[in-house]
Design a protein around this motif. Structure first.
Motif, PDB file in Angstrom:
ATOM      1  N   UNK A   4       0.784  -1.488   0.036  1.00  0.00           N
ATOM      2  CA  UNK A   4       0.040  -0.056   0.291  1.00  0.00           C
ATOM      3  C   UNK A   4       1.026   1.522   0.205  1.00  0.00           C
ATOM      4  N   UNK A   5       0.860   2.042  -1.619  1.00  0.00           N
ATOM      5  CA  UNK A   5       1.834   2.676  -1.052  1.00  0.00           C
ATOM      6  C   UNK A   5       0.787   4.126  -0.498  1.00  0.00           C
ATOM      7  N   UNK A   6       1.179   5.032  -0.032  1.00  0.00           N
ATOM      8  CA  UNK A   6       0.360   6.210   0.741  1.00  0.00           C
ATOM      9  C   UNK A   6       0.516   7.696  -0.234  1.00  0.00           C
ATOM     10  N   UNK A   7       2.041   7.813  -0.317  1.00  0.00           N
ATOM     11  CA  UNK A   7       2.507   8.343  -1.636  1.00  0.00           C
ATOM     12  C   UNK A   7       3.826   8.859  -1.945  1.00  0.00           C
ATOM     13  N   UNK A   8       3.955   9.595  -2.843  1.00  0.00           N
ATOM     14  CA  UNK A   8       5.265   9.846  -3.755  1.00  0.00           C
ATOM     15  C   UNK A   8       5.914  11.241  -3.418  1.00  0.00           C
ATOM     16  N   UNK A  35       5.981   6.337   0.340  1.00  0.00           N
ATOM     17  CA  UNK A  35       5.533   6.376   1.921  1.00  0.00           C
ATOM     18  C   UNK A  35       4.904   5.359   1.647  1.00  0.00           C
ATOM     19  N   UNK A  36       4.953   3.869   2.706  1.00  0.00           N
ATOM     20  CA  UNK A  36       3.930   2.775   2.220  1.00  0.00           C
ATOM     21  C   UNK A  36       3.535   2.586   3.946  1.00  0.00           C
ATOM     22  N   UNK A  37       2.371   1.327   4.303  1.00  0.00           N
ATOM     23  CA  UNK A  37       2.359   0.617   4.523  1.00  0.00           C
ATOM     24  C   UNK A  37       3.028  -0.484   4.630  1.00  0.00           C
ATOM     25  N   UNK A  38       3.930  -0.375   6.238  1.00  0.00           N
ATOM     26  CA  UNK A  38       4.494  -1.539   6.627  1.00  0.00           C
ATOM     27  C   UNK A  38       3.970  -2.779   6.969  1.00  0.00           C
ATOM     28  N   UNK A  81      24.926   7.529  -6.971  1.00  0.00           N
ATOM     29  CA  UNK A  81      23.596   6.237  -6.483  1.00  0.00           C
ATOM     30  C   UNK A  81      23.271   6.116  -4.554  1.00  0.00           C
ATOM     31  N   UNK A  82      22.761   5.487  -4.503  1.00  0.00           N
ATOM     32  CA  UNK A  82      22.510   4.928  -3.302  1.00  0.00           C
ATOM     33  C   UNK A  82      20.748   5.088  -2.673  1.00  0.00           C
ATOM     34  N   UNK A  83      20.880   4.266  -1.815  1.00  0.00           N
ATOM     35  CA  UNK A  83      19.142   3.769  -1.689  1.00  0.00           C
ATOM     36  C   UNK A  83      18.919   3.804   0.310  1.00  0.00           C
ATOM     37  N   UNK A  84      17.874   3.763   0.503  1.00  0.00           N
ATOM     38  CA  UNK A  84      17.204   4.452   1.865  1.00  0.00           C
ATOM     39  C   UNK A  84      16.129   3.182   1.855  1.00  0.00           C
ATOM     40  N   UNK A  85      15.982   2.923   3.490  1.00  0.00           N
ATOM     41  CA  UNK A  85      14.611   2.853   4.125  1.00  0.00           C
ATOM     42  C   UNK A  85      14.589   3.641   5.747  1.00  0.00           C
ATOM     43  N   UNK A  86      13.430   3.642   5.727  1.00  0.00           N
ATOM     44  CA  UNK A  86      13.018   4.320   7.607  1.00  0.00           C
ATOM     45  C   UNK A  86      11.778   4.026   7.780  1.00  0.00           C
ATOM     46  N   UNK A  87      11.961   3.195   8.361  1.00  0.00           N
ATOM     47  CA  UNK A  87      11.212   2.617   9.366  1.00  0.00           C
ATOM     48  C   UNK A  87       9.883   3.153  10.644  1.00  0.00           C
ATOM     49  N   UNK A  88       9.039   3.334  10.547  1.00  0.00           N
ATOM     50  CA  UNK A  88       8.305   4.415  11.609  1.00  0.00           C
ATOM     51  C   UNK A  88       8.275   3.599  13.020  1.00  0.00           C
ATOM     52  N   UNK A  89       8.304   4.035  14.009  1.00  0.00           N
ATOM     53  CA  UNK A  89       8.734   3.185  15.581  1.00  0.00           C
ATOM     54  C   UNK A  89       7.556   2.442  15.674  1.00  0.00           C
ATOM     55  N   UNK A  90       6.465   1.913  15.044  1.00  0.00           N
ATOM     56  CA  UNK A  90       6.098   1.138  15.852  1.00  0.00           C
ATOM     57  C   UNK A  90       6.648  -0.131  14.993  1.00  0.00           C
ATOM     58  N   UNK A  91       7.733  -0.499  14.594  1.00  0.00           N
ATOM     59  CA  UNK A  91       8.274  -1.288  12.797  1.00  0.00           C
ATOM     60  C   UNK A  91       9.402  -1.660  13.411  1.00  0.00           C
ATOM     61  N   UNK A  92      10.240  -2.742  13.288  1.00  0.00           N
ATOM     62  CA  UNK A  92      12.030  -3.129  13.240  1.00  0.00           C
ATOM     63  C   UNK A  92      12.513  -1.906  12.568  1.00  0.00           C
ATOM     64  N   UNK A  93      13.651  -2.453  12.377  1.00  0.00           N
ATOM     65  CA  UNK A  93      15.007  -2.306  11.558  1.00  0.00           C
ATOM     66  C   UNK A  93      15.158  -3.402  10.541  1.00  0.00           C
ATOM     67  N   UNK A 160       5.002   7.723   9.159  1.00  0.00           N
ATOM     68  CA  UNK A 160       3.733   6.804  10.717  1.00  0.00           C
ATOM     69  C   UNK A 160       3.821   5.765  11.349  1.00  0.00           C
ATOM     70  N   UNK A 161       3.647   5.683  12.356  1.00  0.00           N
ATOM     71  CA  UNK A 161       4.423   4.909  13.175  1.00  0.00           C
ATOM     72  C   UNK A 161       4.498   3.393  12.876  1.00  0.00           C
ATOM     73  N   UNK A 162       3.276   3.141  11.735  1.00  0.00           N
ATOM     74  CA  UNK A 162       3.110   1.662  10.719  1.00  0.00           C
ATOM     75  C   UNK A 162       3.097   1.937   9.502  1.00  0.00           C
ATOM     76  N   UNK A 163       4.305   2.668   9.052  1.00  0.00           N
ATOM     77  CA  UNK A 163       4.849   3.203   7.692  1.00  0.00           C
ATOM     78  C   UNK A 163       6.626   3.073   7.380  1.00  0.00           C
ATOM     79  N   UNK A 164       6.335   2.882   6.289  1.00  0.00           N
ATOM     80  CA  UNK A 164       7.896   2.448   6.013  1.00  0.00           C
ATOM     81  C   UNK A 164       8.480   3.810   4.508  1.00  0.00           C
TER      82      UNK A 164
END
Length: 200
Positions: A4-8, A35-38, A81-93, A160-164
């Motif tokens: 589920x993609x909320x926004x780009x 920005x996706x739902x975890x 080039x490079x890449x990144x992911x940031x998980x919200x506070x309710x998720x795991x690295x 958000x807490x439940x997003x990545x």
């Protein structure tokens, strides 16, 4: 279940002057984010992450690669080039890592830009509007220090807490007035083998 993609979000930054001196060519930095739902949110500890990785990573890799290539104009023009992911506070690295540390994600980008080097990365956890940093390196030469760059940004409402937040970064050009040499000269100066820097 499909991701589920909320926004780009797409950002372009151009540096025209660095160190009070006009850049010979502007440095252009591009970043694309989804920005996706975890997919593991609310499920407790999930032992096998593979099904969701296999479902989500190729979709995100293709989407973000297209966003970057469309913005830059061609894969050949991408230098760093490079890449990144940031998980919200309710998720795991591990959730952030799972979506970007798979060939099903990164190979879309590598193929599109004709890269040989590995994709530099960060994977972190944070709240909405936390710092998001994408380290860059030359797509073909890890020792080319002129292309050691970092894209810095934040998204006010994500994750958000439940997003990545998942992203790709690109540079056209290196630091405008690069003058610190490269790792190969360091190795030569230190009397080490350029082809075997670890000495193994």
């Amino acid at each position: 279940m499909p991701i589920q993609i909320r926004k780009t979000l797409l950002q372009v930054e151009s540096t025209l002057i660095e160190g009070s001196k006009l850049a010979p060519q502007p440095l252009k930095l591009f970043s694309a984010f989804a920005v996706v739902k975890n997919p593991w949110a609310g499920r407790g500890f999930v032992e096998d992450l593979k099904p969701e990785i296999h479902a989500a990573a190729p979709v995100l890799g293709a989407l973000l690669t297209k966003m970057i290539i469309d913005a830059v104009g061609s894969g050949d023009a991408v230098e760093g080039y490079g890449k990144v992911a940031v998980v919200g506070l309710d998720g795991e690295i591990e959730h952030a890592s799972g979506l970007i540390h798979t060939l099903r994600f990164g190979n879309h980008y590598r193929s599109a830009v004709g890269a040989k080097s590995y994709l530099a990365f960060t994977n972190t956890r944070g709240p909405a509007n936390c710092p998001i940093m994408i380290p860059l390196m030359d797509k073909n030469d890890e020792g080319r220090r002129s292309h050691y760059l970092t894209i810095q940004t934040a998204i006010p409402d994500a994750p958000a807490a439940d997003e990545i937040v998942v992203g790709l970064g690109a540079s056209v050009g290196g630091r405008p007035h690069h003058r610190i040499g490269d790792r190969y000269q360091d190795l030569r100066d230190l009397g080490q083998d350029v082809a075997n820097p670890a000495g193994v």
